[in-house]
Design an enzyme around this catalytic site. Structure first.
Site, PDB file in Angstrom:
ATOM      1  N   GLY A   3      54.248  30.675  10.003  1.00  0.00           N
ATOM      2  CA  GLY A   3      54.754  31.753  10.833  1.00  0.00           C
ATOM      3  C   GLY A   3      53.607  32.615  11.310  1.00  0.00           C
ATOM      4  O   GLY A   3      52.550  32.674  10.666  1.00  0.00           O
TER       5      GLY A   3
ATOM      6  N   GLY B  16      55.600  28.130   7.306  1.00  0.00           N
ATOM      7  CA  GLY B  16      56.683  28.000   8.272  1.00  0.00           C
ATOM      8  C   GLY B  16      56.726  26.647   8.955  1.00  0.00           C
ATOM      9  O   GLY B  16      57.794  26.186   9.366  1.00  0.00           O
TER      10      GLY B  16
ATOM     11  N   GLU C  28      51.691  30.590   0.171  1.00  0.00           N
ATOM     12  CA  GLU C  28      52.255  31.940   0.211  1.00  0.00           C
ATOM     13  C   GLU C  28      51.820  32.847  -0.935  1.00  0.00           C
ATOM     14  O   GLU C  28      51.696  34.057  -0.779  1.00  0.00           O
ATOM     15  CB  GLU C  28      53.789  31.869   0.253  1.00  0.00           C
TER      16      GLU C  28
ATOM     17  N   ASP D  26      58.349  30.261   0.524  1.00  0.00           N
ATOM     18  CA  ASP D  26      59.652  30.467   1.170  1.00  0.00           C
ATOM     19  C   ASP D  26      60.038  29.261   2.015  1.00  0.00           C
ATOM     20  O   ASP D  26      59.683  28.148   1.685  1.00  0.00           O
ATOM     21  CB  ASP D  26      59.667  31.776   1.972  1.00  0.00           C
TER      22      ASP D  26
END
Length: 278
Positions: free
Chosen positions: A71, A119, A142, A150
């Protein structure tokens, strides 16, 4: 062929042959996914899922360096400084898209060529087919920024062989090339020079079934020879990974690594503690 793009062209959504094709089109930023890209991909994915003329969905990254490096953290961070709701909405809609990929009724094929992290993993690993190449680089990094793995990491990582997923989650270790396939993160491995040919053959299929698609992917996979005889990078360490990372708490995993005392275990301690430093 139909084509839909936003003003900046950050994501290309095209109908080609029998397939809907998603191209993450930010090669200068390693195809990091933005809020706007997520908001375009989701509705188009749902449309293709219901379209009787769309038999499969392909997602790929522009350029040679990355499928998707994750992301766009800068965008989320800047948005959070001015409007906390925007950053919350980003993650909510990103996870909603991940779920839509997992539940998609059409075969979903992710060409995870190059860097595939965070992501980018969420946009690929939940799909039915994931095709790695010798240039694939997978990681869930992460914890290094104080976040948990996630985009569904809590689901797919524990389901990898032994305690490998726990190791990957806590250390952010990077898997490369055929090792991305060997762990089960990718379903197939194809030499990168054959990737465009594979895509052309997928698009040329006539009203294909899931089995037709799987057979084509398997043909390319079987013919791929790069690093075929190279051992799994963590092969010599799997016993230690399974032993040390088998605890129910991070604290006990750390204690297990300390008690093990091997150079491999001590190196993981450095990585984990580095991840949790402010």
């Amino acid at each position: 062929m139909s084509r839909h793009t936003d003003a900046a062209g950050d994501v290309l959504l095209e109908k080609k042959g029998c397939a809907g094709v998603i191209t993450l089109n930010r090669p200068k930023f390693l195809n990091a996914v933005t809020f706007n890209m997520i908001r375009q991909i989701y509705p188009q994915l749902k449309k293709w899922e219901q379209d009787p003329e769309t038999f499969l969905i392909i997602i790929k990254g522009a350029g040679e360096k990355a499928f998707c490096a994750g992301g766009d953290i800068r965008e989320v961070s800047e948005a959070g400084k001015t409007n906390q709701k925007t950053s919350q909405d980003f993650f909510r809609e990103e996870y909603t898209l991940n779920n839509a990929i997992d539940s998609c009724k059409k075969p979903y094929i992710a060409l995870i060529h190059g860097i595939t992290m965070g992501g980018g993993v969420g946009l690929s690993v939940h799909g039915q087919f994931r095709v790695a190449t010798e240039k694939s680089v997978f990681a869930m990094p992460e914890t290094a920024i104080g976040l948990f793995p996630d985009v569904g990491g809590g689901y797919f990582l524990p389901r990898l062989q032994g305690k490998l997923g726990y190791f990957l989650a806590l250390t952010g270790f990077r898997l490369k090339g055929r090792d991305v396939y060997r762990t089960g993160i990718a379903t197939h491995f194809v030499d990168s020079e054959k990737l465009s040919m594979l895509e052309e053959d997928l698009l040329a299929l006539k009203s294909p079934s899931k089995e037709n698609i799987a057979a084509l992917l398997e043909t390319y996979h079987t013919e791929s020879k790069i690093d075929q005889d190279k051992p799994f990078v963590l092969e010599d360490h799997m016993d230690k990974i399974n032993s040390c990372f088998s605890a129910n708490t991070v604290e006990q995993i750390i204690e297990n690594l300390r008690q093990d005392g091997s150079s491999f275990a001590l190196e993981q301690l450095k990585v984990i503690f580095g991840s949790f430093l402010p």
